[in-house]
Design a protein around this motif. Structure first.
Motif, PDB file in Angstrom:
ATOM      1  N   LEU A   1       0.805  -1.223   0.000  1.00  0.00           N
ATOM      2  CA  LEU A   1       0.000   0.000   0.000  1.00  0.00           C
ATOM      3  C   LEU A   1       0.840   1.276   0.000  1.00  0.00           C
ATOM      4  O   LEU A   1       0.324   2.350   0.266  1.00  0.00           O
ATOM      5  N   SER A   2       2.134   1.143  -0.241  1.00  0.00           N
ATOM      6  CA  SER A   2       2.968   2.347  -0.166  1.00  0.00           C
ATOM      7  C   SER A   2       2.551   3.404  -1.180  1.00  0.00           C
ATOM      8  O   SER A   2       2.241   3.089  -2.325  1.00  0.00           O
TER       9      SER A   2
ATOM     10  N   ALA B   1       2.136  11.282   9.412  1.00  0.00           N
ATOM     11  CA  ALA B   1       1.597  10.210  10.260  1.00  0.00           C
ATOM     12  C   ALA B   1       0.137   9.942   9.917  1.00  0.00           C
ATOM     13  O   ALA B   1      -0.286   8.788   9.767  1.00  0.00           O
ATOM     14  N   MET B   2      -0.630  11.008   9.764  1.00  0.00           N
ATOM     15  CA  MET B   2      -2.054  10.839   9.454  1.00  0.00           C
ATOM     16  C   MET B   2      -2.236  10.214   8.065  1.00  0.00           C
ATOM     17  O   MET B   2      -3.035   9.300   7.880  1.00  0.00           O
TER      18      MET B   2
ATOM     19  N   ALA C   1      -4.020   6.634   7.336  1.00  0.00           N
ATOM     20  CA  ALA C   1      -5.263   6.601   6.556  1.00  0.00           C
ATOM     21  C   ALA C   1      -5.093   5.693   5.331  1.00  0.00           C
ATOM     22  O   ALA C   1      -5.997   4.942   4.959  1.00  0.00           O
ATOM     23  N   VAL C   2      -3.917   5.747   4.734  1.00  0.00           N
ATOM     24  CA  VAL C   2      -3.636   4.899   3.568  1.00  0.00           C
ATOM     25  C   VAL C   2      -3.736   3.425   3.970  1.00  0.00           C
ATOM     26  O   VAL C   2      -4.327   2.603   3.271  1.00  0.00           O
ATOM     27  N   LYS C   3      -3.173   3.093   5.112  1.00  0.00           N
ATOM     28  CA  LYS C   3      -3.217   1.694   5.563  1.00  0.00           C
ATOM     29  C   LYS C   3      -4.646   1.249   5.841  1.00  0.00           C
ATOM     30  O   LYS C   3      -5.041   0.148   5.489  1.00  0.00           O
ATOM     31  N   LYS C   4      -5.412   2.125   6.513  1.00  0.00           N
ATOM     32  CA  LYS C   4      -6.768   1.730   6.883  1.00  0.00           C
ATOM     33  C   LYS C   4      -7.625   1.465   5.650  1.00  0.00           C
ATOM     34  O   LYS C   4      -8.391   0.508   5.616  1.00  0.00           O
TER      35      LYS C   4
ATOM     36  N   GLY D   1       3.509   1.887   3.341  1.00  0.00           N
ATOM     37  CA  GLY D   1       3.531   3.179   4.023  1.00  0.00           C
ATOM     38  C   GLY D   1       3.948   4.235   3.024  1.00  0.00           C
ATOM     39  O   GLY D   1       4.495   3.913   1.973  1.00  0.00           O
ATOM     40  N   ALA D   2       3.707   5.496   3.339  1.00  0.00           N
ATOM     41  CA  ALA D   2       4.093   6.556   2.402  1.00  0.00           C
ATOM     42  C   ALA D   2       5.617   6.655   2.321  1.00  0.00           C
ATOM     43  O   ALA D   2       6.303   6.557   3.334  1.00  0.00           O
TER      44      ALA D   2
END
Lengths: 459, 184
Positions: free
Chosen positions: A280-281, A314-315, A319-322, A336-337
């Protein structure tokens, strides 16, 4: 039939927001390719990759055409080469790198990762030979990417390896001096390296994996940025709260992830190869409009690196992961970003404007993936300082039980502020200043290990 | 022996109209097999398939439905289906694509895109259009099963897009499904 508004929203995402699948990466196990001589092993590896991945690019292109979603990169990851090549010497590793380059070229992939070793607890003689081969191996090849795992939450940090690597990174850069040290852009040092990451330069096919597997990296930050812009223009800057913005990121990521999974599963069905994970990066590219830095701007900091930047990352990361975890059956890799300086035009600009310093970048990597990535530093920074910068990044990963990495490029002959460009997806940036150079050698010279943290003892 | 009939009804919409129509079929001891209805600007149109006992004729159905009390007349067409249908298969055909075409409203837009489909051997499974101001949007669900080269159709659509001034996008149905539905 689906509702018209859903259809139009999806069309918008694909057409205007440049939805793509960043990479489909085929992981290939090479443990069965060992033969009596280095020449025979090279031949076997080349044949095996051609055999497994012969139709890979064609299948990706077919699915991409059928679904109308571009697949930007087709890549291969292999079993960490040091595990395949036990007992081989430096020159043998160079031959292996060249064989991998030939195989990658033959099957038409963009890049191949897994010229790698795992030394978080200790180094074998083979691992040392492997490390010694890196400058030449990376200078003699274009598509081959290397990585080394020198730390983990379970085992601590191998400082003996890290001491050597500071100089190795300088040597890799020096060996590719005519390309501004580009070789170092193909080498990453990891803590907690995952075995199913489809992104480069750190992709490997972990030893826990099956014979062959397909992993997918989803589209970049451009889709999120466009969606946020639309939301803000609809609601007005005063009509939104951060939790609503996080929700929008989540929903957009859900859709993006679904598209990635769809492409991955269809390619995997065509090839009869197991589907692995969706990573999901959010991986930026140097293209304008495909930048994580831009999301920071949209979310309210006027300079990247200004106070608040870490909280926003961080946010965003969360949010991307969720959104992605619910969208996909199997999530993995780095997820992760990314904030790779040279590959993100706005991060690079922030370096040039003195908005973003190495220390703030390091702080941001505490809350996202993947670390100090694609950071060009002055060529005259000494080896011990490079090792020490990496040690700090490894410590973040080890203590926080997350993956961190360092891809530092000591650009030969260039000083802080001078521009360096590698072109393509590798991007460009001014060289980032490094403070306190030459003040960490006593620490690095201890060698040995930083023991695993107390929270690794869970049994 | 039972008879299968296809029934089409058009009328001004009002509360209770569906209950009345299906009530008429129920009174004739008909069994509904499938039903599709849509409302456009206050007008209802419904198409349904029902099974009746052998002694019920299409004329009986027309008589019963036409006699439903309503402010406007109910237009009814009934045909007996001589080749009974099987239960519709789940999902859509494999090569189902969604085409969206958007542009300034003018006469002949739907005719244009539907002719394009006809000339390229494409079956329209579903079609919905909306007008917002002077912008007209058409969304077509298409079966491209008889099309040999999807790439060629994309090229032809691009040409059509340039000629007609419409912004035309064709994407596989799966994409809309996976991005909008929870199950995958």
């Amino acid at each position: 039939m689906l509702r018209s508004d859903q259809i139009l929203a999806t069309v918008e995402m694909i057409q205007k927001e440049n939805l793509d699948v960043r990479t489909v990466t085929m992981g290939i196990n090479l443990l069965n390719c060992r033969r009596d001589t280095i020449e025979a092993t090279c031949e076997e590896i080349e044949g095996h990759i051609r055999n497994k991945a012969g139709n890979f690019v064609e299948a990706c292109d077919f699915v991409s055409r059928k679904l109308g979603i571009p697949v930007v990169n087709k890549r291969i990851s292999i079993t960490p080469i040091a595990l395949v090549a036990g007992g081989y010497l430096k020159d043998d590793f160079i031959l292996l790198a060249q064989a991998l380059e030939r195989a990658a070229t033959a099957v038409g992939v963009d890049i191949l990762g897994g010229f790698s070793a795992q030394v978080e607890k200790g180094m074998t003689r083979t691992d040392r030979e492997y490390i010694a081969s890196l400058p030449e191996a990376l200078a003699l090849t274009d598509k081959v990417c290397a990585s080394i795992n020198i730390a983990s939450t379970q085992k601590g940090i191998n400082m003996d390896a890290l001491t050597i690597l500071g100089q190795t990174i300088k040597d890799i850069a020096e060996m590719t001096r005519d390309q501004h040290g580009f070789g170092a852009a193909k080498f990453v040092v990891f803590c907690n390296q995952p075995g199913d990451n489809p992104f480069m330069a750190g992709a490997i096919h972990g030893i826990e994996e099956a014979d062959a597997v397909l992993n997918v990296g989803v589209s970049g930050p451009g889709v999120i940025a466009r969606s946020l812009e639309r939301l803000i223009s609809e609601k007005g800057p005063n009509g939104l709260k951060l939790d609503e913005i996080a929700e929008d990121i989540k929903q957009t990521t859900f859709r993006v992830t679904r598209c990635g999974e769809l492409v991955g599963r269809q390619v995997s069905d065509m090839l009869g190869i197991e589907f692995g994970v969706v990573d999901l990066s959010l991986a930026p590219t140097p293209t304008v409009g495909d930048s994580v830095g831009e999301i920071l701007h949209i979310l309210g900091v006027d300079a990247i690196g200004a106070p608040g930047s870490t909280a926003i990352v961080a946010m965003l990361n969360d949010a991307v992961k969720k959104g992605g975890i619910f969208a996909s059956k199997t999530v993995g890799g780095l997820s992760g970003a990314f904030i790779p300086v040279m590959e993100d035009s706005l991060l690079a600009k922030a370096v040039g404007d003195n908005d973003l310093c190495l220390e703030k970048l390091e702080a941001m990597t505490c809350v996202c993936s993947v670390g100090l990535d694609m950071v060009p530093i002055p060529g005259d920074v000494d080896a011990a300082t490079i090792s020490a910068i990496i040690a700090d990044e490894m410590a973040l990963g080890m203590i926080n039980s997350k993956t961190t990495a360092a891809r530092l490029i000591p650009v030969p002959g260039k000083a802080a502020g001078e521009q360096v460009s590698f072109g393509g997806l590798f991007g460009a940036s001014p060289v980032m200043p490094v403070k306190n150079v030459g003040k960490s050698s006593r620490f690095i010279n201890w060698g040995g290990k930083i023991p695993a943290p107390v929270h690794s003892f869970k049994n | 022996m039972s008879k299968q009939m296809i029934i089409s009804v058009m009328s001004q919409d009002r509360p209770g109209i569906i209950a009345d129509i299906t009530g008429a079929i129920y009174e004739l001891q008909g069994d509904l097999a499938d039903l599709n209805q849509s409302i456009l600007f206050g007008y209802l149109t419904m198409i349904l398939i029902a099974n009746f006992d052998g002694d019920v004729n299409p004329e009986d159905v027309i008589a019963r439905v036409s006699h439903i009390k309503s402010p406007t007349k109910l237009d009814v067409i009934v045909r007996e289906m001589h080749t009974p249908i099987e239960i519709a298969p789940d999902g859509v055909p494999q090569k189902t694509y969604i085409v969206t075409a958007q542009g300034k409203n003018k006469r002949g837009l739907v005719h244009g895109i539907s002719s394009f489909c006809y000339h390229h051997n494409i079956n329209i499974l579903d079609l919905a259009t909306t007008r917002t101001g002077d912008q007209y949007t058409m969304i077509l669900q298409l079966d491209l099963d008889k099309v040999e080269s999807i790439a060629e159709i994309r090229q032809e659509l691009q040409k059509y897009s340039e000629q007609s001034g419409l912004h035309v996008v064709m994407q596989h149905h799966d994409i809309f499904k996976v991005t909008n539905e929870i199950g995958f």
